[in-house]
Design a protein around this motif. Sequence first.
Motif, PDB file in Angstrom:
ATOM      1  N   MET A   1       0.823  -1.093   0.000  1.00 17.18           N
ATOM      2  CA  MET A   1       0.000   0.000   0.000  1.00 17.18           C
ATOM      3  C   MET A   1       0.878   1.165   0.000  1.00 17.18           C
ATOM      4  O   MET A   1       1.379   1.300   1.012  1.00 17.18           O
ATOM      5  CB  MET A   1      -0.945  -0.123   1.112  1.00 17.18           C
ATOM      6  CG  MET A   1      -2.083   0.162   1.858  1.00 17.18           C
ATOM      7  SD  MET A   1      -2.430   0.007   3.362  1.00 17.18           S
ATOM      8  CE  MET A   1      -2.096  -0.381   3.917  1.00 17.18           C
ATOM      9  N   SER A   2       1.219   1.933  -1.379  1.00  7.73           N
ATOM     10  CA  SER A   2       1.870   3.207  -1.067  1.00  7.73           C
ATOM     11  C   SER A   2       0.937   3.943  -0.161  1.00  7.73           C
ATOM     12  O   SER A   2      -0.207   4.118  -0.452  1.00  7.73           O
ATOM     13  CB  SER A   2       2.116   4.051  -2.302  1.00  7.73           C
ATOM     14  OG  SER A   2       2.520   5.321  -1.910  1.00  7.73           O
ATOM     15  N   ARG A   3       1.460   4.372   0.990  1.00  4.99           N
ATOM     16  CA  ARG A   3       0.594   4.905   2.009  1.00  4.99           C
ATOM     17  C   ARG A   3       0.752   6.392   2.175  1.00  4.99           C
ATOM     18  O   ARG A   3       0.067   6.957   2.995  1.00  4.99           O
ATOM     19  CB  ARG A   3       0.903   4.225   3.337  1.00  4.99           C
ATOM     20  CG  ARG A   3       0.801   2.713   3.234  1.00  4.99           C
ATOM     21  CD  ARG A   3      -0.580   2.259   3.343  1.00  4.99           C
ATOM     22  NE  ARG A   3      -0.698   0.848   3.349  1.00  4.99           N
ATOM     23  CZ  ARG A   3      -1.840   0.221   3.272  1.00  4.99           C
ATOM     24  NH1 ARG A   3      -2.950   0.866   3.177  1.00  4.99           N
ATOM     25  NH2 ARG A   3      -1.858  -1.080   3.289  1.00  4.99           N
ATOM     26  N   ILE A   4       1.673   7.046   1.457  1.00  4.73           N
ATOM     27  CA  ILE A   4       1.969   8.405   1.858  1.00  4.73           C
ATOM     28  C   ILE A   4       1.842   9.434   0.736  1.00  4.73           C
ATOM     29  O   ILE A   4       1.138  10.413   0.882  1.00  4.73           O
ATOM     30  CB  ILE A   4       3.393   8.507   2.431  1.00  4.73           C
ATOM     31  CG1 ILE A   4       3.668   7.379   3.409  1.00  4.73           C
ATOM     32  CG2 ILE A   4       3.621   9.837   3.105  1.00  4.73           C
ATOM     33  CD1 ILE A   4       3.010   7.463   4.704  1.00  4.73           C
ATOM     34  N   TRP A  38       2.831   6.804  -7.645  1.00  2.00           N
ATOM     35  CA  TRP A  38       3.897   6.682  -6.651  1.00  2.00           C
ATOM     36  C   TRP A  38       3.895   5.325  -5.945  1.00  2.00           C
ATOM     37  O   TRP A  38       4.770   5.031  -5.145  1.00  2.00           O
ATOM     38  CB  TRP A  38       3.754   7.777  -5.588  1.00  2.00           C
ATOM     39  CG  TRP A  38       2.422   7.704  -4.897  1.00  2.00           C
ATOM     40  CD1 TRP A  38       2.094   6.970  -3.795  1.00  2.00           C
ATOM     41  CD2 TRP A  38       1.215   8.372  -5.265  1.00  2.00           C
ATOM     42  NE1 TRP A  38       0.769   7.122  -3.461  1.00  2.00           N
ATOM     43  CE2 TRP A  38       0.208   7.989  -4.351  1.00  2.00           C
ATOM     44  CE3 TRP A  38       0.885   9.261  -6.294  1.00  2.00           C
ATOM     45  CZ2 TRP A  38      -1.095   8.470  -4.426  1.00  2.00           C
ATOM     46  CZ3 TRP A  38      -0.422   9.742  -6.356  1.00  2.00           C
ATOM     47  CH2 TRP A  38      -1.384   9.340  -5.432  1.00  2.00           C
ATOM     48  N   GLY A  39       2.907   4.491  -6.258  1.00  2.00           N
ATOM     49  CA  GLY A  39       2.778   3.213  -5.571  1.00  2.00           C
ATOM     50  C   GLY A  39       3.602   2.117  -6.225  1.00  2.00           C
ATOM     51  O   GLY A  39       4.288   2.316  -7.223  1.00  2.00           O
ATOM     52  N   PRO A  40       3.528   0.901  -5.690  1.00  2.69           N
ATOM     53  CA  PRO A  40       4.299  -0.220  -6.236  1.00  2.69           C
ATOM     54  C   PRO A  40       3.830  -0.680  -7.611  1.00  2.69           C
ATOM     55  O   PRO A  40       4.611  -1.245  -8.378  1.00  2.69           O
ATOM     56  CB  PRO A  40       4.089  -1.338  -5.201  1.00  2.69           C
ATOM     57  CG  PRO A  40       3.522  -0.676  -3.992  1.00  2.69           C
ATOM     58  CD  PRO A  40       2.786   0.538  -4.475  1.00  2.69           C
ATOM     59  N   VAL A  44       6.021  -2.871 -10.314  1.00  2.00           N
ATOM     60  CA  VAL A  44       5.712  -4.302 -10.255  1.00  2.00           C
ATOM     61  C   VAL A  44       5.190  -4.773 -11.599  1.00  2.00           C
ATOM     62  O   VAL A  44       5.568  -5.839 -12.105  1.00  2.00           O
ATOM     63  CB  VAL A  44       4.691  -4.585  -9.134  1.00  2.00           C
ATOM     64  CG1 VAL A  44       4.129  -6.002  -9.259  1.00  2.00           C
ATOM     65  CG2 VAL A  44       5.332  -4.388  -7.764  1.00  2.00           C
ATOM     66  N   GLN A  45       4.321  -3.981 -12.201  1.00  2.00           N
ATOM     67  CA  GLN A  45       3.775  -4.330 -13.507  1.00  2.00           C
ATOM     68  C   GLN A  45       4.881  -4.487 -14.538  1.00  2.00           C
ATOM     69  O   GLN A  45       4.934  -5.477 -15.280  1.00  2.00           O
ATOM     70  CB  GLN A  45       2.801  -3.260 -13.975  1.00  2.00           C
ATOM     71  CG  GLN A  45       2.200  -3.579 -15.340  1.00  2.00           C
ATOM     72  CD  GLN A  45       1.751  -2.345 -16.077  1.00  2.00           C
ATOM     73  OE1 GLN A  45       2.187  -1.239 -15.767  1.00  2.00           O
ATOM     74  NE2 GLN A  45       0.896  -2.519 -17.041  1.00  2.00           N
ATOM     75  N   THR A 282       7.774   2.289  -1.777  1.00  2.07           N
ATOM     76  CA  THR A 282       6.595   2.649  -2.561  1.00  2.07           C
ATOM     77  C   THR A 282       5.314   2.405  -1.769  1.00  2.07           C
ATOM     78  O   THR A 282       4.390   3.210  -1.799  1.00  2.07           O
ATOM     79  CB  THR A 282       6.533   1.865  -3.884  1.00  2.07           C
ATOM     80  OG1 THR A 282       6.588   0.459  -3.595  1.00  2.07           O
ATOM     81  CG2 THR A 282       7.662   2.253  -4.809  1.00  2.07           C
ATOM     82  N   ASN A 283       5.252   1.291  -1.058  1.00  2.00           N
ATOM     83  CA  ASN A 283       4.081   1.001  -0.231  1.00  2.00           C
ATOM     84  C   ASN A 283       4.324   1.361   1.225  1.00  2.00           C
ATOM     85  O   ASN A 283       3.410   1.321   2.034  1.00  2.00           O
ATOM     86  CB  ASN A 283       3.687  -0.474  -0.341  1.00  2.00           C
ATOM     87  CG  ASN A 283       2.202  -0.670  -0.482  1.00  2.00           C
ATOM     88  OD1 ASN A 283       1.519   0.167  -1.058  1.00  2.00           O
ATOM     89  ND2 ASN A 283       1.680  -1.768   0.029  1.00  2.00           N
TER      90      ASN A 283
END
Length: 333
Positions: A1-4, A38-40, A44-45, A282-283
Amino acid sequence: MSRIITVLLLVLTTSLTTGTARTEPLTIYTYDSFVSDWGPGPEVQKRFEVRCGCETEWVAVGDAASLLTRLRLEGAAGNADVVLGLDTNLMTEAVESGVVSEHGLGQMDFDLPITWDDPVFVPFDYGYFAVIYDSEVLAEPPASLADLVSGGSGPDFIIQDPRTSTPGLGLMLWVRTVYGDDAAAAWEDLSSRLLTVTQGWSEAYGLFLEGEAPMVLSYTTSPAYHQMVEETDRYKAAMFPEGHYMQIEVAAIAASTDQPDLARDFLSFIGTPEFQNVIPTTNWMYPAVDPGDALPSVFRELPTPEISLLLEPDAVAVHRSDWIREWQEALSR
């Protein structure tokens, strides 16, 4: 979970694809922030598509707790091949609803605070829920969960709804684990200091960063982002002696898939350094497999709970509806 990062730029429904030889993409349902810029998700993709020579389509379904609802509504006619972003609190319900399938991967090695051996779910990260506070606004944060619950003098805390958000569900279970049958009374006491209850984590953290309240429910790892990216230790986690509730996020093969082999390949990919090394920055969670020197030093320096709290998935499945009703009634009084 990009959390920020820059939560106001949240992508509500995202399809991340690149050219490939396959005509039918592997469709992965996940939560919004995972597939944000900004997330994974984007990295990852890219790495998985290079590995498999295939195409993937990522569908954002609100916050994580909304994933199970979406899968239930779509049933066997759904488009999902993989669901990524449920957690241990929702595992039993997902299995009982018939929306996920066994992965058939055999024993996989993970570095988690608990032993992991599950035929359906593969963990991809974990963390601990915490009250994150702005130290420039709040000089004396709560020293314990009891202090948080009963020490308020006005609205100063933002939380998430346990019906739609896994952090919100985590806080509800945290209070229930510590207070037991006195949880309703604890929620009544805490209600006086709640500024608002949001549907998901991103909205809550965005309000917190905008200065709407000095405290928000998030993770002990959230300050790592601010330290690494913003070079500030302004935002801190309040550590509680009663312990902190743990979250382990998981992925599974959707029962609706018509590409079970490719879905299985993706779950196997989760345990590799190619996937795991993306997670911390990222998460902003701990990876499910220790990446060794690839883990930023700030993560090893973060405070960790002296007591880790986690209810069995079966217990959550049995009582979740009743505990949510208890939460609703307590906050409405």
